[in-house]
Design a protein around this motif. Structure first.
Motif, mmCIF file in Angstrom:
data_model
loop_
_atom_site.group_PDB
_atom_site.id
_atom_site.type_symbol
_atom_site.label_atom_id
_atom_site.label_comp_id
_atom_site.label_asym_id
_atom_site.label_seq_id
_atom_site.Cartn_x
_atom_site.Cartn_y
_atom_site.Cartn_z
ATOM 1 N N LEU A 39 86.668 -25.108 66.952
ATOM 2 C CA LEU A 39 88.074 -25.450 66.716
ATOM 3 C C LEU A 39 88.199 -26.740 65.914
ATOM 4 C CD1 LEU A 39 89.607 -24.586 70.211
ATOM 5 C CD2 LEU A 39 89.619 -23.193 68.129
ATOM 6 N N ALA A 40 87.279 -27.664 66.137
ATOM 7 C CA ALA A 40 87.339 -28.944 65.423
ATOM 8 C C ALA A 40 87.165 -28.767 63.922
ATOM 9 C CB ALA A 40 86.282 -29.893 65.968
ATOM 10 N N THR A 41 86.370 -27.756 63.506
ATOM 11 C CA THR A 41 86.186 -27.541 62.070
ATOM 12 C C THR A 41 87.501 -27.179 61.388
ATOM 13 O OG1 THR A 41 85.611 -25.192 62.359
ATOM 14 C CG2 THR A 41 83.802 -26.791 62.417
ATOM 15 N N TRP A 42 88.363 -26.463 62.111
ATOM 16 C CA TRP A 42 89.659 -26.109 61.525
ATOM 17 C C TRP A 42 90.543 -27.349 61.363
ATOM 18 C CZ3 TRP A 42 90.078 -21.605 59.279
ATOM 19 C CH2 TRP A 42 89.315 -20.528 59.748
ATOM 20 N N GLY A 43 90.488 -28.234 62.354
ATOM 21 C CA GLY A 43 91.262 -29.461 62.235
ATOM 22 C C GLY A 43 90.790 -30.317 61.084
ATOM 23 N N VAL A 70 75.338 -15.007 37.901
ATOM 24 C CA VAL A 70 75.628 -15.573 39.223
ATOM 25 C C VAL A 70 77.078 -15.266 39.580
ATOM 26 C CG1 VAL A 70 75.783 -17.665 40.627
ATOM 27 C CG2 VAL A 70 73.945 -17.426 38.932
ATOM 28 N N ILE A 71 77.288 -14.767 40.770
ATOM 29 C CA ILE A 71 78.634 -14.533 41.296
ATOM 30 C C ILE A 71 78.841 -15.490 42.464
ATOM 31 C CG2 ILE A 71 80.210 -12.875 42.376
ATOM 32 C CD1 ILE A 71 78.551 -10.656 41.018
ATOM 33 N N ALA A 72 79.848 -16.332 42.373
ATOM 34 C CA ALA A 72 80.157 -17.282 43.445
ATOM 35 C C ALA A 72 81.368 -16.774 44.208
ATOM 36 C CB ALA A 72 80.418 -18.665 42.864
ATOM 37 N N LEU A 73 81.148 -16.354 45.448
ATOM 38 C CA LEU A 73 82.227 -15.827 46.273
ATOM 39 C C LEU A 73 82.847 -16.967 47.070
ATOM 40 C CD1 LEU A 73 80.756 -12.449 47.567
ATOM 41 C CD2 LEU A 73 82.322 -12.841 45.661
ATOM 42 N N GLU A 74 84.119 -17.194 46.836
ATOM 43 C CA GLU A 74 84.854 -18.261 47.507
ATOM 44 C C GLU A 74 85.683 -17.677 48.647
ATOM 45 O OE1 GLU A 74 88.644 -21.248 46.625
ATOM 46 O OE2 GLU A 74 87.741 -20.075 45.002
ATOM 47 N N ASN A 75 85.474 -18.197 49.834
ATOM 48 C CA ASN A 75 86.273 -17.800 50.993
ATOM 49 C C ASN A 75 87.523 -18.671 51.041
ATOM 50 O OD1 ASN A 75 87.320 -17.078 53.465
ATOM 51 N ND2 ASN A 75 85.669 -17.978 54.677
ATOM 52 N N PRO A 76 88.711 -18.104 50.813
ATOM 53 C CA PRO A 76 89.926 -18.929 50.726
ATOM 54 C C PRO A 76 90.374 -19.521 52.055
ATOM 55 C CG PRO A 76 90.496 -16.605 50.608
ATOM 56 C CD PRO A 76 88.991 -16.678 50.569
ATOM 57 N N LEU A 77 89.699 -19.160 53.153
ATOM 58 C CA LEU A 77 90.085 -19.684 54.460
ATOM 59 C C LEU A 77 88.888 -20.348 55.146
ATOM 60 C CD1 LEU A 77 92.804 -19.607 56.036
ATOM 61 C CD2 LEU A 77 91.836 -17.763 57.395
ATOM 62 N N ASP A 78 87.916 -20.780 54.381
ATOM 63 C CA ASP A 78 86.683 -21.283 54.970
ATOM 64 C C ASP A 78 86.932 -22.565 55.767
ATOM 65 O OD1 ASP A 78 83.628 -20.405 54.322
ATOM 66 O OD2 ASP A 78 83.754 -22.505 54.928
ATOM 67 N N ASN A 79 86.274 -22.657 56.934
ATOM 68 C CA ASN A 79 86.435 -23.827 57.787
ATOM 69 C C ASN A 79 85.194 -24.710 57.813
ATOM 70 O OD1 ASN A 79 85.368 -21.469 59.180
ATOM 71 N ND2 ASN A 79 85.322 -22.696 61.037
ATOM 72 N N PHE A 80 84.246 -24.464 56.885
ATOM 73 C CA PHE A 80 83.062 -25.308 56.776
ATOM 74 C C PHE A 80 82.956 -26.005 55.427
ATOM 75 C CE2 PHE A 80 79.891 -24.667 60.266
ATOM 76 C CZ PHE A 80 80.735 -23.980 61.126
ATOM 77 N N ILE A 81 83.380 -25.349 54.369
ATOM 78 C CA ILE A 81 83.272 -25.928 53.027
ATOM 79 C C ILE A 81 84.580 -26.632 52.704
ATOM 80 C CG2 ILE A 81 82.594 -25.516 50.643
ATOM 81 C CD1 ILE A 81 80.543 -24.686 52.858
ATOM 82 N N MET A 82 84.499 -27.941 52.547
ATOM 83 C CA MET A 82 85.699 -28.758 52.373
ATOM 84 C C MET A 82 85.478 -29.758 51.240
ATOM 85 S SD MET A 82 85.978 -29.614 56.399
ATOM 86 C CE MET A 82 85.636 -28.336 57.615
ATOM 87 N N PRO A 83 86.388 -29.766 50.240
ATOM 88 C CA PRO A 83 87.482 -28.814 50.004
ATOM 89 C C PRO A 83 86.943 -27.422 49.676
ATOM 90 C CG PRO A 83 87.708 -30.785 48.630
ATOM 91 C CD PRO A 83 86.351 -30.821 49.222
ATOM 92 N N ARG A 84 87.777 -26.420 49.875
ATOM 93 C CA ARG A 84 87.327 -25.041 49.682
ATOM 94 C C ARG A 84 86.982 -24.738 48.229
ATOM 95 N NH1 ARG A 84 92.168 -23.366 53.620
ATOM 96 N NH2 ARG A 84 91.078 -23.591 55.607
ATOM 97 N N ALA A 85 87.603 -25.460 47.303
ATOM 98 C CA ALA A 85 87.306 -25.257 45.878
ATOM 99 C C ALA A 85 85.858 -25.597 45.552
ATOM 100 C CB ALA A 85 88.249 -26.106 45.028
ATOM 101 N N HIS A 86 85.164 -26.310 46.425
ATOM 102 C CA HIS A 86 83.768 -26.658 46.178
ATOM 103 C C HIS A 86 82.837 -25.455 46.282
ATOM 104 C CE1 HIS A 86 83.872 -31.317 46.735
ATOM 105 N NE2 HIS A 86 84.764 -30.866 45.879
ATOM 106 N N GLN A 87 83.377 -24.304 46.666
ATOM 107 C CA GLN A 87 82.575 -23.074 46.657
ATOM 108 C C GLN A 87 82.433 -22.516 45.246
ATOM 109 O OE1 GLN A 87 83.776 -20.329 50.105
ATOM 110 N NE2 GLN A 87 85.445 -21.807 50.081
ATOM 111 N N ARG A 88 83.324 -22.909 44.349
ATOM 112 C CA ARG A 88 83.268 -22.399 42.981
ATOM 113 C C ARG A 88 82.110 -23.036 42.229
ATOM 114 N NH1 ARG A 88 89.578 -23.917 42.282
ATOM 115 N NH2 ARG A 88 90.343 -22.662 44.046
ATOM 116 N N LEU A 89 81.655 -22.322 41.188
ATOM 117 C CA LEU A 89 80.508 -22.790 40.424
ATOM 118 C C LEU A 89 80.787 -22.610 38.942
ATOM 119 C CD1 LEU A 89 77.578 -23.823 40.385
ATOM 120 C CD2 LEU A 89 76.826 -21.440 40.549
ATOM 121 N N THR A 90 80.665 -23.680 38.196
ATOM 122 C CA THR A 90 80.872 -23.628 36.754
ATOM 123 C C THR A 90 79.855 -22.691 36.103
ATOM 124 O OG1 THR A 90 81.686 -25.911 36.758
ATOM 125 C CG2 THR A 90 80.977 -25.004 34.642
ATOM 126 N N GLY A 91 80.345 -21.790 35.261
ATOM 127 C CA GLY A 91 79.480 -20.852 34.576
ATOM 128 C C GLY A 91 79.220 -19.568 35.327
#
Length: 291
Positions: free
Chosen positions: A49-53, A240-261
């Motif tokens: 629960l803390a990860t969501w906060g 390379v395919i970078a799959l971004e989870n739009p509701l991720d509770n571990f990767i913060m900010p969530r945009a950091h899942q994206r990858l240039t190129g």
């Protein structure tokens, strides 16, 4: 993390809580053990629960907000994975079973996990006609650079066993970074057979949550780490395919899942561990592997 180490840790933790219950409150051994088990569950639930906060504090404008059901599903996936799957891998994961002529998907797990975390996704990929290979990354809290040779050795073994079969890498969370590091180190070599990399909710630009983790790999996943800065300069020489989870509770900010190129796509909105159990995510991965 190794199953034996996890088992020992859980037993030691449970024993400590039971001992404190007996010492502080004078409970009987049975009652203290039951209370210790409930406290252990509550502690793991609180961590989830803390990860969501924390993710709410790091959220950027316009990001999705989780519904109660999504939070509870992620909490259930977290408890189930931490307490039943990872400590008991032999109950969930038989040795890899490869069949000739089928494309190979090599699954690379994330931080503090082991290969058992793939048990359900492996079944779904195999039901779709794919070969699935796995490995355990070690040392669990060492540098990701020390894990790369394990990926290289597994790929080499797959090529030896299935010589002309294409290989697709899927890395969940930290596993995606280890795969990217493998690409930087070995991707230019001929004959490795890897055709595509899919990163699944990977901290491609780091995650703020890593500041609360343990080990060298956790420090390397911090957004300002030198390890990530070095990796950022490497350009992959295969798709390379970078799959971004739009509701991720571990990767913060969530945009950091994206990858240039990379080909940046989105998954259905679920929790970070729930990704491994979600049927729609599995269907998305199957479609990408069968391209």
């Amino acid at each position: 993390m190794s199953a034996l180490r996890l088992q020992l840790w859980l037993w030691l933790e449970l024993g400590l809580y039971a001992y404190l219950g007996q010492t502080w409150f004078g409970w009987t051994p049975g009652r203290a053990l039951l209370a210790g088990a409930l406290f252990l569950l509550a502690l793991r639930l609180g961590q989830s629960l803390a990860t969501w906060g924390f993710s709410a504090r790091c959220a950027e404008p316009g990001e999705l907000r989780p519904r109660l059901g999504q939070i509870l599903h992620e909490a259930a996936a977290s408890l189930f994975t931490q307490l039943l799957v990872l400590p008991l891998p032999s109950l969930w994961m038989a040795p890899d079973r490869l069949q000739a002529g089928r494309p190979i998907v090599l699954l690379v797990h994330g931080y503090s996990c082991n290969r058992a975390v793939w048990w359900l996704l492996r079944r779904r990929l195999e039901a779709a006609g794919l070969n699935v290979a796995t490995l355990n990354l070690r040392p669990p809290f060492g540098s990701m650079g020390r894990m790369v040779p394990l990926v290289a050795a597994r790929i080499a073994a797959l090529r030896q066993e299935q010589r002309n079969t294409p290989i697709i890498l899927i890395g969940h969370s930290m596993g995606g970074l280890v795969c990217r590091s493998w690409l930087a180190r070995y991707g230019a070599q001929k004959g490795h057979g890897v055709r595509r990399l899919i990163t699944l909710a990977s901290p491609n630009s780091g995650t703020a949550l890593a500041r609360f983790g343990f080990g060298q790999n956790s420090r390397e996943m911090q957004p300002d780490s030198l390890w990530l800065q070095d990796l950022r300069h490497e350009r992959p020489n295969l798709p390379v395919i970078a799959l971004e989870n739009p509701l991720d509770n571990f990767i913060m900010p969530r945009a950091h899942q994206r990858l240039t190129g990379a080909d940046n796509q989105r998954t259905p909105p679920v929790g970070h561990l729930q990704l491994l159990y979600d049927r729609e995510v599995a269907a998305q991965l199957i479609a990408l592997c069968q391209k």
